[in-house]
Design a protein around this motif. Structure first.
Motif, PDB file in Angstrom:
ATOM      1  N   GLU A  53     -31.434  14.305  11.831  1.00  0.00           N
ATOM      2  CA  GLU A  53     -32.449  14.915  10.737  1.00  0.00           C
ATOM      3  C   GLU A  53     -34.155  14.379  11.375  1.00  0.00           C
ATOM      4  OE1 GLU A  53     -31.362  16.075   8.157  1.00  0.00           O
ATOM      5  OE2 GLU A  53     -30.119  15.805   8.082  1.00  0.00           O
ATOM      6  N   THR A  54     -34.620  13.373  11.772  1.00  0.00           N
ATOM      7  CA  THR A  54     -35.255  13.593  12.027  1.00  0.00           C
ATOM      8  C   THR A  54     -36.033  14.205  13.402  1.00  0.00           C
ATOM      9  OG1 THR A  54     -35.793  11.156  13.453  1.00  0.00           O
ATOM     10  CG2 THR A  54     -36.300  11.599  10.600  1.00  0.00           C
ATOM     11  N   TYR A  55     -35.063  13.982  14.032  1.00  0.00           N
ATOM     12  CA  TYR A  55     -35.572  14.291  15.787  1.00  0.00           C
ATOM     13  C   TYR A  55     -34.538  16.022  15.978  1.00  0.00           C
ATOM     14  CZ  TYR A  55     -35.060  14.457  21.015  1.00  0.00           C
ATOM     15  OH  TYR A  55     -35.270  14.970  22.596  1.00  0.00           O
ATOM     16  N   CYS A  56     -33.230  16.020  15.898  1.00  0.00           N
ATOM     17  CA  CYS A  56     -32.149  17.430  15.450  1.00  0.00           C
ATOM     18  C   CYS A  56     -32.986  18.467  14.995  1.00  0.00           C
ATOM     19  CB  CYS A  56     -31.273  17.136  16.146  1.00  0.00           C
ATOM     20  SG  CYS A  56     -30.137  15.523  16.735  1.00  0.00           S
ATOM     21  N   HIS A  57     -33.381  18.173  14.158  1.00  0.00           N
ATOM     22  CA  HIS A  57     -33.653  19.159  13.062  1.00  0.00           C
ATOM     23  C   HIS A  57     -35.123  19.599  13.036  1.00  0.00           C
ATOM     24  CE1 HIS A  57     -29.599  19.835  10.589  1.00  0.00           C
ATOM     25  NE2 HIS A  57     -29.614  18.787  11.042  1.00  0.00           N
ATOM     26  N   ASN A  58     -36.018  18.729  13.905  1.00  0.00           N
ATOM     27  CA  ASN A  58     -37.028  18.486  13.871  1.00  0.00           C
ATOM     28  C   ASN A  58     -37.527  20.335  15.129  1.00  0.00           C
ATOM     29  OD1 ASN A  58     -40.340  18.530  13.363  1.00  0.00           O
ATOM     30  ND2 ASN A  58     -39.478  16.729  14.803  1.00  0.00           N
TER      31      ASN A  58
END
Length: 67
Positions: A53-58
């Motif tokens: 959530e924090t790395y990929c989706h951002n």
């Protein structure tokens, strides 16, 4: 989207965390033993799943704009 974190030693993959599986997978004898131990730590698994959530989706929006 899948978050993968791999651990290598001497160019050989020992362990991989895959967000699609939600756990660590070992590829060598040592890797399998460590994966079993690491998979027992539910807080670490939750933290690794949160990395998606924090790395990929951002960053996906940024990457699509650049392309």
């Amino acid at each position: 989207i899948e978050f993968i974190r791999s651990y290598y030693y001497n160019k050989m993959e020992l362990i991989r965390f895959s967000s699609s599986l939600g756990k660590y997978v070992g590829y060598t004898e040592l890797g399998v033993k460590n994966a079993e131990a690491w998979n027992k730590d539910t807080s670490d698994l939750a933290a690794m799943n949160a990395q998606k959530e924090t790395y990929c989706h951002n960053n996906i929006g940024i990457d699509y704009q650049a392309a």
